[in-house]
Design a protein around this motif. Sequence first.
Motif, PDB file in Angstrom:
ATOM      1  N   LEU A 262       0.832  -1.204   0.000  1.00 24.65           N
ATOM      2  CA  LEU A 262       0.000   0.000   0.000  1.00 24.65           C
ATOM      3  C   LEU A 262       0.864   1.250   0.000  1.00 24.65           C
ATOM      4  O   LEU A 262       0.559   2.235  -0.686  1.00 24.65           O
ATOM      5  N   LEU A 263       1.973   1.214   0.749  1.00 23.76           N
ATOM      6  CA  LEU A 263       2.874   2.368   0.821  1.00 23.76           C
ATOM      7  C   LEU A 263       3.508   2.656  -0.532  1.00 23.76           C
ATOM      8  O   LEU A 263       3.533   3.807  -0.994  1.00 23.76           O
ATOM      9  N   VAL A 264       4.018   1.618  -1.189  1.00 22.82           N
ATOM     10  CA  VAL A 264       4.645   1.805  -2.495  1.00 22.82           C
ATOM     11  C   VAL A 264       3.625   2.327  -3.513  1.00 22.82           C
ATOM     12  O   VAL A 264       3.923   3.217  -4.321  1.00 22.82           O
ATOM     13  N   SER A 265       2.409   1.806  -3.460  1.00 22.25           N
ATOM     14  CA  SER A 265       1.365   2.246  -4.388  1.00 22.25           C
ATOM     15  C   SER A 265       1.004   3.707  -4.152  1.00 22.25           C
ATOM     16  O   SER A 265       0.790   4.469  -5.112  1.00 22.25           O
ATOM     17  N   ALA A 266       0.947   4.119  -2.886  1.00 28.91           N
ATOM     18  CA  ALA A 266       0.614   5.511  -2.571  1.00 28.91           C
ATOM     19  C   ALA A 266       1.690   6.464  -3.078  1.00 28.91           C
ATOM     20  O   ALA A 266       1.384   7.519  -3.665  1.00 28.91           O
ATOM     21  N   ALA A 268       3.815   5.887  -5.511  1.00 27.52           N
ATOM     22  CA  ALA A 268       3.777   5.870  -6.984  1.00 27.52           C
ATOM     23  C   ALA A 268       2.639   6.741  -7.505  1.00 27.52           C
ATOM     24  O   ALA A 268       2.808   7.480  -8.486  1.00 27.52           O
ATOM     25  N   PHE A 269       1.487   6.674  -6.852  1.00 27.58           N
ATOM     26  CA  PHE A 269       0.366   7.527  -7.252  1.00 27.58           C
ATOM     27  C   PHE A 269       0.722   8.997  -7.041  1.00 27.58           C
ATOM     28  O   PHE A 269       0.394   9.853  -7.876  1.00 27.58           O
ATOM     29  N   GLY A 270       1.405   9.300  -5.936  1.00 28.16           N
ATOM     30  CA  GLY A 270       1.848  10.671  -5.698  1.00 28.16           C
ATOM     31  C   GLY A 270       2.813  11.151  -6.764  1.00 28.16           C
ATOM     32  O   GLY A 270       2.759  12.308  -7.193  1.00 28.16           O
ATOM     33  N   GLY A 271       3.711  10.246  -7.232  1.00 27.53           N
ATOM     34  CA  GLY A 271       4.621  10.612  -8.304  1.00 27.53           C
ATOM     35  C   GLY A 271       3.886  10.948  -9.587  1.00 27.53           C
ATOM     36  O   GLY A 271       4.259  11.886 -10.302  1.00 27.53           O
ATOM     37  N   LEU A 272       2.821  10.204  -9.875  1.00 29.46           N
ATOM     38  CA  LEU A 272       2.009  10.507 -11.058  1.00 29.46           C
ATOM     39  C   LEU A 272       1.360  11.878 -10.936  1.00 29.46           C
ATOM     40  O   LEU A 272       1.361  12.671 -11.896  1.00 29.46           O
ATOM     41  N   ALA A 315      14.412   4.644  -9.268  1.00 27.35           N
ATOM     42  CA  ALA A 315      13.833   3.396  -9.763  1.00 27.35           C
ATOM     43  C   ALA A 315      14.926   2.451 -10.248  1.00 27.35           C
ATOM     44  O   ALA A 315      14.854   1.229 -10.019  1.00 27.35           O
ATOM     45  N   GLY A 316      15.955   2.992 -10.915  1.00 25.36           N
ATOM     46  CA  GLY A 316      17.050   2.148 -11.384  1.00 25.36           C
ATOM     47  C   GLY A 316      17.816   1.511 -10.243  1.00 25.36           C
ATOM     48  O   GLY A 316      18.190   0.330 -10.315  1.00 25.36           O
ATOM     49  N   VAL A 373       7.629  11.790  -0.819  1.00 26.50           N
ATOM     50  CA  VAL A 373       7.425  10.952   0.367  1.00 26.50           C
ATOM     51  C   VAL A 373       6.156  11.363   1.107  1.00 26.50           C
ATOM     52  O   VAL A 373       5.525  10.542   1.773  1.00 26.50           O
ATOM     53  N   SER A 374       5.771  12.630   0.972  1.00 19.18           N
ATOM     54  CA  SER A 374       4.578  13.113   1.672  1.00 19.18           C
ATOM     55  C   SER A 374       3.331  12.345   1.275  1.00 19.18           C
ATOM     56  O   SER A 374       2.377  12.242   2.065  1.00 19.18           O
TER      57      SER A 374
END
Length: 467
Positions: A262-266, A268-272, A315-316, A373-374
Amino acid sequence: MPWSEALTPVRMQRVAIIAPHTALREILVLIADAGCVEIDRIDGLGHGTRGAALRLRRLRSEPTGAALSAAVPDLAVLEREGHAELLAGEAQLEERADSAVVRGATAALAGWCPADQVPRLAERFVDVGGVLVPLETPRGVDPPTLLRATGAPGRSFTSLVTAYGTVPYRDVDPSWPAGIAYVVMFGVMFGDAGHGLLLLLAAALLYRRRPRCLASLHTMWPFVAGAGIASALAGVAYGEFFGPTGVLPVLWLDPVGQPQRLLVSAVAFGGLLLALAYTAGTVNRWREGGPSTALYATSGMAGSGLFLGLVLAAAGVYLHVDAIALLGAVIATCGLGLAAIGLFVASGGGFAGTVQTGVQLFDAVVRIGSNLVSFARLAAFGLTHAALGQIVWRGTTALAHRGPGALVGAVLLFVVGNAVAFALEALVAGVQALRLEFYELFSRVFQAQGRPFRPWHVPVRHTEVSP
């Protein structure tokens, strides 16, 4: 309406209003009735010191609003009969009349009007001997901003943007994307299908203006409905229906059992969302100052390159793919260099400018990391909501298993526990989604404040006041 128009403020037209001085009041009444013209005001011309304003001050009753009489009223009669609202309207009309430029028998006013309203208003002016003349926008002057509010959701989403500030006239109008992003972030943190259905019920009540004490919140129903839909969909994905009751299967992930996913998905969504904010910021910088401003701004192409490069490099490293990490480092270096040039030129150069540029570059890099990170708070509060639901459900089942005598207590705990979790988490999710919208996203989209369009509108009464 095409998206190119839906994502831009209403096009404004600079206009001049010319009429015989004897017909100035009729023209102003038409303008007040139309409510689509912002008249330029000239200060220091005796505003508030003539007829209607002085008579209004002598009245003991305060006007609850303003209105205008279509016919020329007798101010003494209005004062004697206590028509405070008509005196207030006449006082406003006198202020606008004071701003007119009079040359012989002709009076002229200038102002702003939505371009699509100009032809209709010009036709009405002809009937009283006036003309509405389109003018070129003065050099160096930005028109006032009026955001498009198409439909009930449009009005609600527009209020989200205006709460942050006034969009500059040349910038994009992010009302719809911002509203959609807000309800999605709310739903991720408030993921429970049962609680989402309650929000939809609340939206239906607000739409019908029930209860009457909450009728003033009627315009918020699209927000509540959108948040309810997002929360219900997230609850279906989490398998949450008033907690982990087993009514719904887990379709995506269990927030309590899989917090890392869930943390990684959140994040990633924030990055989008940040990428979309940088895109909008680049468009705005181009419209505000041309390609050079867009290229070197930290909220334009330079900032976009720095953000994209850092994300690719991270990511790399995470995926152990050296080629992606190297490509990210190159892109980030280019973005950092462009940002450094823009900041150095803006600082004025010299040793002080070099130091200032270094500090601002460090701040830009740190902000990208901290803002990304926020968005982990989406996972944190989503996990909190699920944990509260689990606590309530476990307590309910534990009481229910003690026998029929404890069944009433189990039902009471389930109802009260869900009510507390609903109220607490709805408040927290609403505030946190707003915080992410304003500080992480809007801070990149906007760099300046515009001026809101304030048309003069006073309702006109066509019934005569008794003498």
